[in-house]
Design an enzyme around this catalytic site. Structure first.
Site, PDB file in Angstrom:
ATOM      1  N   ILE A  62       0.825  -1.209   0.000  1.00 52.03           N
ATOM      2  CA  ILE A  62       0.000   0.000   0.000  1.00 52.03           C
ATOM      3  C   ILE A  62       0.867   1.271   0.000  1.00 52.03           C
ATOM      4  CG2 ILE A  62      -0.318   0.346   2.502  1.00 52.03           C
ATOM      5  CD1 ILE A  62      -3.351   0.559   1.904  1.00 52.03           C
ATOM      6  N   ASN A 117      11.493  -8.767   6.839  1.00 57.98           N
ATOM      7  CA  ASN A 117      11.797  -8.199   8.148  1.00 57.98           C
ATOM      8  C   ASN A 117      11.306  -9.166   9.224  1.00 57.98           C
ATOM      9  OD1 ASN A 117      12.767  -5.844   6.896  1.00 57.98           O
ATOM     10  ND2 ASN A 117      10.702  -4.966   6.815  1.00 57.98           N
ATOM     11  N   HIS A 140       5.908 -12.085   5.622  1.00 59.71           N
ATOM     12  CA  HIS A 140       5.786 -11.685   4.222  1.00 59.71           C
ATOM     13  C   HIS A 140       7.152 -11.387   3.643  1.00 59.71           C
ATOM     14  CE1 HIS A 140       5.291  -8.207   6.898  1.00 59.71           C
ATOM     15  NE2 HIS A 140       6.003  -7.531   6.013  1.00 59.71           N
ATOM     16  N   HIS A 158       8.994  -9.007   0.918  1.00 56.82           N
ATOM     17  CA  HIS A 158       8.868  -7.819   0.077  1.00 56.82           C
ATOM     18  C   HIS A 158       9.581  -8.109  -1.236  1.00 56.82           C
ATOM     19  CE1 HIS A 158       7.776  -4.780   3.276  1.00 56.82           C
ATOM     20  NE2 HIS A 158       8.277  -5.734   4.048  1.00 56.82           N
TER      21      HIS A 158
END
Ligand code: 5GP
Ligand code: ZN
Length: 116
Positions: A35, A89, A102, A104
Site C-alpha cells: 500500500i 523483516n 511476508h 517484500h
C-alpha cells in the site's frame, strides 16, 4: 499454528475482508501490491496460513518457504523485472510492522544502497 487470525491484517486480506491489489494467488500463497510502495514495483508475498514471523515457521514448512521465494521469481518474470530485491523483516527489531510473515519484492528501478 493458527490457520487464520481474525485480528491479523493480512489474514483479513486473504479472507477477502479487506481489499488488496492482488498480483498472484494459489492454494498456499498470495501476493499483493504494498500500500506504500518503496519502488516502482513493490509487492508482498505471504503464506495464506497465519505465520507471524520467519521464526515461527517449522521445519515441516520448509517447502512453503521455498514456494514463497519461487513466487518472487515468478512475479518478477511476469512483471518484466530484470533485477529485484527480496527482503523479509523479522520482529520489531528487524523492522517488522505486520506480524503475518511476508516477503517484500521490490523492483522497477536500479536498486542500490544499504539494506539496514
Ligand atoms: P513490514 O515492515 O512488516 O515488513 O512491512 C509491512 C508492509 O505492509 C509495509 O511495507 C506496509 O506498507 C504494508 N502494508 C501495511 N498495511 C497494508 C495494507 O492494509 N495493505 C497493503 N497492501 N499493504 C499494507
Ligand atoms: Zn495473519
Amino acid at each position: 499454528m493458527a490457520v487464520a487470525d481474525p485480528m491479523c491484517l493480512f489474514c483479513r486480506i486473504v479472507a477477502g475482508q479487506l481489499p488488496a491489489d492482488r498480483v498472484y494467488e494459489d492454494d498456499e500463497v498470495m501476493a499483493f501490491k504494498d500500500i506504500h510502495p518503496q519502488a516502482p514495483f513493490h509487492c508482498l508475498i505471504i503464506p495464506k496460513a497465519h505465520v507471524a514471523t520467519l521464526n515461527d515457521f517449522s521445519p515441516e514448512q520448509s517447502a512453503l518457504i521455498g514456494r514463497l521465494l519461487l513466487t518472487a521469481k515468478r512475479i518478477a518474470g511476469e512483471h518484466g523485472l530484470p533485477g529485484y530485491r527480496v527482503a523479509m523483516n523479522v520482529n520489531r527489531e528487524g523492522g517488522q510492522v505486520v506480524f503475518h510473515a511476508h516477503l517484500h519484492v521490490l523492483g522497477g528501478r536500479p536498486l542500490k544502497g544499504a539494506l539496514g
